[in-house]
Design an enzyme around this catalytic site. Sequence first.
Site, mmCIF file in Angstrom:
data_model
loop_
_atom_site.group_PDB
_atom_site.id
_atom_site.type_symbol
_atom_site.label_atom_id
_atom_site.label_comp_id
_atom_site.label_asym_id
_atom_site.label_seq_id
_atom_site.Cartn_x
_atom_site.Cartn_y
_atom_site.Cartn_z
ATOM 1 N N ARG A 65 -6.439 -1.218 13.334
ATOM 2 C CA ARG A 65 -7.061 -0.355 13.837
ATOM 3 C C ARG A 65 -8.293 -0.684 15.393
ATOM 4 O O ARG A 65 -8.398 -0.107 16.323
ATOM 5 C CB ARG A 65 -7.102 0.783 13.492
ATOM 6 C CG ARG A 65 -5.697 1.298 13.606
ATOM 7 C CD ARG A 65 -6.034 2.656 11.915
ATOM 8 N NE ARG A 65 -7.048 2.414 10.949
ATOM 9 C CZ ARG A 65 -6.609 2.838 9.959
ATOM 10 N NH1 ARG A 65 -6.793 4.221 10.084
ATOM 11 N NH2 ARG A 65 -7.085 2.579 8.792
ATOM 12 N N ASP A 123 0.342 -4.029 3.299
ATOM 13 C CA ASP A 123 -0.211 -3.130 2.868
ATOM 14 C C ASP A 123 0.243 -2.623 1.716
ATOM 15 O O ASP A 123 1.234 -3.083 0.913
ATOM 16 C CB ASP A 123 0.289 -1.704 3.264
ATOM 17 C CG ASP A 123 -1.090 -0.955 2.511
ATOM 18 O OD1 ASP A 123 -2.196 -0.655 3.756
ATOM 19 O OD2 ASP A 123 -0.966 -0.108 1.496
ATOM 20 N N ARG A 139 -9.251 -6.754 6.316
ATOM 21 C CA ARG A 139 -8.769 -6.172 7.198
ATOM 22 C C ARG A 139 -9.100 -6.548 9.070
ATOM 23 O O ARG A 139 -9.463 -6.234 9.780
ATOM 24 C CB ARG A 139 -9.073 -4.492 7.418
ATOM 25 C CG ARG A 139 -9.429 -4.328 5.454
ATOM 26 C CD ARG A 139 -7.778 -4.022 5.819
ATOM 27 N NE ARG A 139 -7.197 -3.002 6.011
ATOM 28 C CZ ARG A 139 -6.276 -1.933 5.550
ATOM 29 N NH1 ARG A 139 -7.941 -1.344 4.450
ATOM 30 N NH2 ARG A 139 -6.722 -0.570 5.796
ATOM 31 N N TYR A 156 -3.405 5.771 -6.144
ATOM 32 C CA TYR A 156 -2.692 6.084 -5.456
ATOM 33 C C TYR A 156 -1.798 6.626 -5.733
ATOM 34 O O TYR A 156 -0.748 7.756 -5.593
ATOM 35 C CB TYR A 156 -2.059 5.173 -4.127
ATOM 36 C CG TYR A 156 -3.251 4.639 -3.545
ATOM 37 C CD1 TYR A 156 -3.610 5.796 -2.095
ATOM 38 C CD2 TYR A 156 -3.721 3.644 -3.192
ATOM 39 C CE1 TYR A 156 -4.846 5.258 -1.381
ATOM 40 C CE2 TYR A 156 -4.812 3.410 -2.692
ATOM 41 C CZ TYR A 156 -5.706 4.546 -1.754
ATOM 42 O OH TYR A 156 -6.505 3.771 -1.068
ATOM 43 N N ARG A 206 1.339 -1.136 17.607
ATOM 44 C CA ARG A 206 1.472 -0.103 16.155
ATOM 45 C C ARG A 206 2.363 1.209 16.997
ATOM 46 O O ARG A 206 3.076 2.163 16.160
ATOM 47 C CB ARG A 206 -0.132 0.361 15.758
ATOM 48 C CG ARG A 206 0.015 1.497 15.244
ATOM 49 C CD ARG A 206 0.893 0.929 12.900
ATOM 50 N NE ARG A 206 0.795 2.405 13.093
ATOM 51 C CZ ARG A 206 1.829 2.952 12.433
ATOM 52 N NH1 ARG A 206 2.190 3.198 13.680
ATOM 53 N NH2 ARG A 206 1.555 4.044 11.814
HETATM 54 O O1 1CP Z 1 -5.985 -7.345 8.056
HETATM 55 C C1 1CP Z 1 -5.520 -6.995 7.509
HETATM 56 O O2 1CP Z 1 -6.035 -7.417 6.261
HETATM 57 C C2 1CP Z 1 -3.828 -6.352 7.906
HETATM 58 C C3 1CP Z 1 -3.422 -6.127 6.541
HETATM 59 C C4 1CP Z 1 -3.866 -4.749 5.628
HETATM 60 C C5 1CP Z 1 -4.690 -4.711 4.372
HETATM 61 C C6 1CP Z 1 -4.433 -6.095 3.618
HETATM 62 C C7 1CP Z 1 -3.522 -3.458 5.003
HETATM 63 C C8 1CP Z 1 -3.114 -2.590 6.637
HETATM 64 N N1 1CP Z 1 -4.028 -3.251 4.332
HETATM 65 C C9 1CP Z 1 -4.329 -3.774 3.606
HETATM 66 C C10 1CP Z 1 -4.891 -3.825 2.379
HETATM 67 C C11 1CP Z 1 -4.753 -2.186 1.727
HETATM 68 N N2 1CP Z 1 -4.517 -1.176 2.121
HETATM 69 C C12 1CP Z 1 -5.902 -2.035 0.699
HETATM 70 C C13 1CP Z 1 -7.071 -2.918 0.144
HETATM 71 C C14 1CP Z 1 -7.946 -3.434 0.687
HETATM 72 C C15 1CP Z 1 -9.272 -1.777 1.686
HETATM 73 O O3 1CP Z 1 -9.621 -1.582 0.303
HETATM 74 O O4 1CP Z 1 -8.880 -2.697 2.859
HETATM 75 C C16 1CP Z 1 -5.885 -0.639 0.755
HETATM 76 C C17 1CP Z 1 -6.808 0.436 -0.144
HETATM 77 C C18 1CP Z 1 -4.903 0.210 1.185
HETATM 78 C C19 1CP Z 1 -4.346 1.717 1.151
HETATM 79 C C20 1CP Z 1 -4.078 1.612 3.115
HETATM 80 N N3 1CP Z 1 -3.368 1.898 3.837
HETATM 81 C C21 1CP Z 1 -4.985 3.133 3.260
HETATM 82 C C22 1CP Z 1 -5.917 4.648 2.197
HETATM 83 C C23 1CP Z 1 -7.084 3.805 2.692
HETATM 84 C C24 1CP Z 1 -7.848 5.009 1.458
HETATM 85 O O5 1CP Z 1 -9.152 5.515 2.165
HETATM 86 O O6 1CP Z 1 -7.435 5.183 0.355
HETATM 87 C C25 1CP Z 1 -4.652 3.191 4.430
HETATM 88 C C26 1CP Z 1 -4.717 4.443 5.637
HETATM 89 C C27 1CP Z 1 -3.766 2.547 4.957
HETATM 90 C C28 1CP Z 1 -3.056 2.239 6.055
HETATM 91 C C29 1CP Z 1 -2.829 0.956 6.527
HETATM 92 N N4 1CP Z 1 -2.892 -0.590 6.268
HETATM 93 C C30 1CP Z 1 -3.576 -1.003 7.473
HETATM 94 C C31 1CP Z 1 -3.658 -0.321 8.318
HETATM 95 C C32 1CP Z 1 -3.549 -1.640 9.805
HETATM 96 C C33 1CP Z 1 -3.619 1.022 8.166
HETATM 97 C C34 1CP Z 1 -3.744 1.853 9.075
HETATM 98 C C35 1CP Z 1 -2.346 2.112 9.603
HETATM 99 C C36 1CP Z 1 -2.034 1.820 11.026
HETATM 100 O O7 1CP Z 1 -2.174 1.441 11.852
HETATM 101 O O8 1CP Z 1 -1.698 3.288 11.886
#
Ligand code: 1CP
Length: 343
Positions: free
Chosen positions: A27, A73, A23, A150, A36
Amino acid sequence: MSKTFLKALKGEPQTTPPIWLMRQAGRYLPEYLKVRATSKNFLHFCYSPGLAVEATLQPLRRYDFDAAILFSDILVVPDALGQKVEFVSGKGPQLEPIKNMAELESTLSTENFMSHLDPVFQTVNRLSSEIPDSTALIGFSGAPWTVATYMVEGKGSKTYEEIRSIAYQDPEFFQTLIDMLVDNTSKYLIEQVNRGAEALQVFDSWAGVLSENQFIKWAIEPMAKIVENVKSVHPDTPIIGFPRGAGQLYERYVKETGIDAVGLDHTVPLEWARDHLQQHVCVQGNLDNLLVVAGGEALDQEARRIIDILGEGPFVFNMGHGIVPQTPPEHVARLVDVVRGKA
Ligand code: 1CP
């Protein structure tokens, strides 16, 4: 192949460990929040190659990372299979849940799967020509179990009680769902490599809630099939598995899935990982992401301790989970300097 990150994944120890952070885009970066804000809907952001390329490149302009991870994502996969997926600000992902075979059959379809994901493939394509020569491009997906949490629960869960119950009570439905995710995730990953991804990471972020038998069935077996499918087309592309929270089951996961490298969460003891995992595969990890929020001397010391214990074998420096939004960007800069031996 001159990229140190790819060499490490292939089992060659490096004098200075390669580094990237899960990640690393997102954010905690003010420049991310700015782009964003131009898009109301997060999935729309992921499906806009111009914006996704920009978000992927932003951390590379600040930090000397060895790899960039595609900005997307894990939930684009259920979206492309026809499930309703929304990201609600302050609440995280919200999906229309699928809890039985009838709901699966009436909701999911593989017909438009690859065409729906075409914008993601375009992003990969553009990145492969735009990232610096020494930086490797990582493609990714969620693992079937984590994506299924999910899809079935309809949102992020704290206990995973519903999905774990359904997996016991309706194994036929659950196996059908996992098989569908194995097939389509494999296709998705193969196409990312076709378009220029040089390594792949499969995130099983919620693997740690599974019992031993369920871990074998829903984490190891699906991952072994994905690795086999991808390797049948792209035998030389390294694959990183990240079964977060797997504890002692990390060892079976490493031996039985065919992965090239394994991501360690911050609970894994370093000497145990060196003795039980690193002799089989490259290890990646495992700094506590909250220590990067805290910063200071404790951050420097722990980063150095990780390198002291794991740096002799094939190793990629990373954290035990993704960067959290409250992370000060200057702490990330400091961490990169420490790992590079410049501080
Ligand atoms: O640099 C990077 O890694 C950004 C790309 C990326 C990746 C690899 C994002 C952007 N999401 C992910 C993977 C991801 N998404 C995972 C696996 C990695 C981990 O465990 O952290 C998971 C579980 C998600 C699901 C997800 N996406 C959630 C829920 C998390 C939870 O606790 O249940 C959320 C809130 C997101 C949204 C998201 N994805 C990515 C960003 C930058 C965001 C925030 C949304 C926004 O900017 O409005």
